[in-house]
Design an enzyme around this catalytic site. Structure first.
Site, PDB file in Angstrom:
ATOM      1  N   ASP A  20      -1.782  -0.198   6.285  1.00  0.00           N
ATOM      2  CA  ASP A  20      -2.103   0.497   7.440  1.00  0.00           C
ATOM      3  C   ASP A  20      -3.470   0.696   7.889  1.00  0.00           C
ATOM      4  OD1 ASP A  20      -2.899   3.872   6.881  1.00  0.00           O
ATOM      5  OD2 ASP A  20      -2.578   2.258   5.231  1.00  0.00           O
ATOM      6  N   LYS A  79     -10.511  -1.255  -2.188  1.00  0.00           N
ATOM      7  CA  LYS A  79     -10.488  -1.891  -0.908  1.00  0.00           C
ATOM      8  C   LYS A  79     -11.710  -1.750  -0.177  1.00  0.00           C
ATOM      9  CE  LYS A  79      -5.432  -1.282  -1.543  1.00  0.00           C
ATOM     10  NZ  LYS A  79      -4.192  -0.731  -0.765  1.00  0.00           N
ATOM     11  N   THR A 110      -2.470   0.755  -4.467  1.00  0.00           N
ATOM     12  CA  THR A 110      -2.979   1.750  -3.856  1.00  0.00           C
ATOM     13  C   THR A 110      -4.194   2.347  -4.426  1.00  0.00           C
ATOM     14  OG1 THR A 110      -2.239   4.116  -3.629  1.00  0.00           O
ATOM     15  CG2 THR A 110      -1.568   3.143  -5.688  1.00  0.00           C
ATOM     16  N   SER A 111      -5.036   3.062  -3.388  1.00  0.00           N
ATOM     17  CA  SER A 111      -6.266   3.345  -3.850  1.00  0.00           C
ATOM     18  C   SER A 111      -6.112   4.760  -4.409  1.00  0.00           C
ATOM     19  CB  SER A 111      -7.180   3.452  -2.482  1.00  0.00           C
ATOM     20  OG  SER A 111      -7.435   2.486  -2.013  1.00  0.00           O
ATOM     21  N   ASP A 137       0.745  -1.214   0.225  1.00  0.00           N
ATOM     22  CA  ASP A 137       0.095   0.076   0.147  1.00  0.00           C
ATOM     23  C   ASP A 137       0.912   1.252   0.012  1.00  0.00           C
ATOM     24  OD1 ASP A 137      -2.495   1.619   0.405  1.00  0.00           O
ATOM     25  OD2 ASP A 137      -1.600   1.778   2.368  1.00  0.00           O
ATOM     26  N   ASP A 164      -0.338   5.141   0.891  1.00  0.00           N
ATOM     27  CA  ASP A 164      -0.763   6.253   1.954  1.00  0.00           C
ATOM     28  C   ASP A 164      -0.602   5.422   3.289  1.00  0.00           C
ATOM     29  OD1 ASP A 164      -0.894   8.597   0.413  1.00  0.00           O
ATOM     30  OD2 ASP A 164      -2.540   7.400  -0.359  1.00  0.00           O
TER      31      ASP A 164
END
Length: 216
Positions: free
Chosen positions: A163, A138, A106-107, A11, A13
């Site tokens: 995270d 996600k 990643t989003s 991931d 962020d």
């Protein structure tokens, strides 16, 4: 404690890059405009694409409005890099992975991912699954499954670094083991949990396996 894997899925962020200052700035603005309590909103925003978070917070709101607000947020976050810094240990961690199988999942969209990784001084992985490349955000496992497939490894051979609650749930749903990074991760029972990436050491074994060592 240690884990072994054939590939790592990362991931961005909260895991490699600390972008909380920017994320919270724009979600506070959005929450105020919707008449929502910003503190409650900030508890659920991490890990998902913005439009998916908006759908959770305002289930009766038309998706077209969520998508429009998602575009607004992305435009501003991509150019506002004030406060974007690497997670402690991230530069050394990424350097250790340079020749090993890994992918960014990643989003963020491609532009935002490039902007934040650049602001944090981190290299962009060659393999990356960004928001444009998935049909579901996600906690859906699609992104992690795509990352594993592109790297050429089975889900069980991959370890996810995450995270957020949504990200940890996505990794689990993909059939992968999860290393939780930072304070948000601890409450969601990842397979291993560390304060930051300074507590992770990467060892490349002769057979191509990656051994991850975690220190207290």
């Amino acid at each position: 404690m240690s884990l072994t894997a054939r590939a790592l899925l990362l991931d961005m962020d909260g895991t490699l890059v600390n972008s909380d200052a920017v994320v919270e700035r724009y979600w506070r603005i959005w929450a105020a405009e919707q008449g929502l309590d910003p503190e409650q909103v900030l508890k659920v925003v991490h890990g998902r694409q913005a439009h998916a978070t908006m759908a959770v917070l305002l289930p009766d709101r038309p998706m077209e409005r969520n998508l429009a607000d998602n575009r607004w947020m992305l435009e501003r976050e991509t150019t506002d890099l004030d406060g974007v810094v690497p997670i402690p240990g991230a530069p050394a961690f990424m350097a250790a992975l340079a020749a090993l199988p890994h992918a960014l999942v990643t989003s963020a969209d491609e532009a935002l991912a490039r902007a934040r990784m650049g602001a944090a001084g981190l290299p962009m992985p060659e393999v990356r699954v960004t928001a444009e490349r998935v049909g579901a955000s996600k906690p859906d496992p699609e992104g992690f499954l795509k990352g594993a497939a592109e790297l050429g490894f089975a889900p069980a051979d991959c370890v996810v670094f995450e995270d957020s609650e949504a990200g940890i749930a996505a990794g689990r749903a993909a059939g992968m083991r999860v290393v939780g990074i930072g304070p948000r991760a601890g409450a969601h029972a990842p397979d291993a949990h560390v304060r930051d990436l300074e507590q992770v050491r990467v060892e490349a074994l002769p057979d191509g396996t990656i051994r991850l060592h975690f220190s207290a």
